[in-house]
Design an enzyme around this catalytic site. Structure first.
Site, PDB file in Angstrom:
ATOM      1  N   TYR A 199       0.799  -1.230   0.000  1.00 15.91           N
ATOM      2  CA  TYR A 199       0.000   0.000   0.000  1.00 15.91           C
ATOM      3  C   TYR A 199       0.829   1.276   0.000  1.00 15.91           C
ATOM      4  O   TYR A 199       0.339   2.340  -0.332  1.00 15.91           O
ATOM      5  CB  TYR A 199      -0.943   0.020   1.210  1.00 15.91           C
ATOM      6  N   MET A 240       6.618   4.940   0.740  1.00 19.90           N
ATOM      7  CA  MET A 240       6.449   5.722   1.961  1.00 19.90           C
ATOM      8  C   MET A 240       5.886   4.804   3.049  1.00 19.90           C
ATOM      9  O   MET A 240       4.695   4.844   3.355  1.00 19.90           O
ATOM     10  CB  MET A 240       5.526   6.905   1.702  1.00 19.90           C
ATOM     11  N   PRO A 241       6.753   3.958   3.622  1.00 17.72           N
ATOM     12  CA  PRO A 241       6.275   3.054   4.668  1.00 17.72           C
ATOM     13  C   PRO A 241       5.729   3.835   5.863  1.00 17.72           C
ATOM     14  O   PRO A 241       6.322   4.822   6.292  1.00 17.72           O
ATOM     15  CB  PRO A 241       7.526   2.270   5.068  1.00 17.72           C
ATOM     16  N   HIS A 242       4.593   3.378   6.364  1.00 18.33           N
ATOM     17  CA  HIS A 242       3.998   4.029   7.533  1.00 18.33           C
ATOM     18  C   HIS A 242       2.972   3.102   8.150  1.00 18.33           C
ATOM     19  O   HIS A 242       2.426   2.234   7.476  1.00 18.33           O
ATOM     20  CB  HIS A 242       3.334   5.356   7.151  1.00 18.33           C
ATOM     21  N   GLY A 243       2.759   3.281   9.420  1.00 24.26           N
ATOM     22  CA  GLY A 243       1.726   2.549  10.133  1.00 24.26           C
ATOM     23  C   GLY A 243       0.726   3.538  10.695  1.00 24.26           C
ATOM     24  O   GLY A 243       0.717   4.718  10.326  1.00 24.26           O
TER      25      GLY A 243
END
Length: 154
Positions: A57, A66-69
């Site tokens: 995603y 753009m890795p993010h949680g």
């Protein structure tokens, strides 16, 4: 928190990093944020869980992720890390692989995530030449200067 300020204050830029898998690449970015006390170590697993659930995603453009949680998954404060890879990696995204630029984002709330985080990244890469300019950077200062020039032109 502005992208440039976060990168400078948190010393969270790593250039020409070596990773063998997309998971290793994501961990480099998260580890920079852990070291800066921006996120808890569990943030990394939360990102992996998100990919397992939703697919890649966070692959947002050719060569860029753009890795993010989520805020409740270990975010202490809003911040960013920026990693470029020596060797591009497959992130299992049909259109945007391979990837060699990672901007890991941690946001304390959804509003910050949308309005601050994503908009600053979009602004940086609105000029597509900035992809190659960023890939050519060899020092953190060169990255900060590139962001400054982009912001001045906006």
């Amino acid at each position: 928190m502005k992208l440039r300020d976060s990168l400078a204050e948190n010393n969270s830029i790593r250039l020409q990093a070596e990773a063998n898998t997309w998971q290793e690449a994501v961990k480099i970015g998260v580890d920079l944020l852990v070291a800066a006390d921006v996120v808890e170590p569990r943030y990394y697993q939360a990102i992996l869980d998100g990919v397992e659930q939703f697919g890649p995603y966070f692959v947002i453009a050719p060569g860029l992720v753009m890795p993010h949680g989520r805020p409740e998954e270990g975010v202490k404060k809003t911040g960013f890390s920026l990693v470029t890879l020596k060797k591009p990696l497959e992130f299992n995204h049909e259109d945007n692989d391979p990837v060699d630029i990672l901007i890991t984002m941690a946001a304390v709330d959804a509003n910050t995530h949308q309005e601050v985080g994503i908009m600053q990244i979009v602004n940086l890469f609105e000029d597509e030449a900035n992809f190659d300019r960023l890939r050519a950077c060899r020092t953190a200062q060169e990255v900060l200067d590139l962001i400054d020039r982009t912001n001045a032109a906006a």
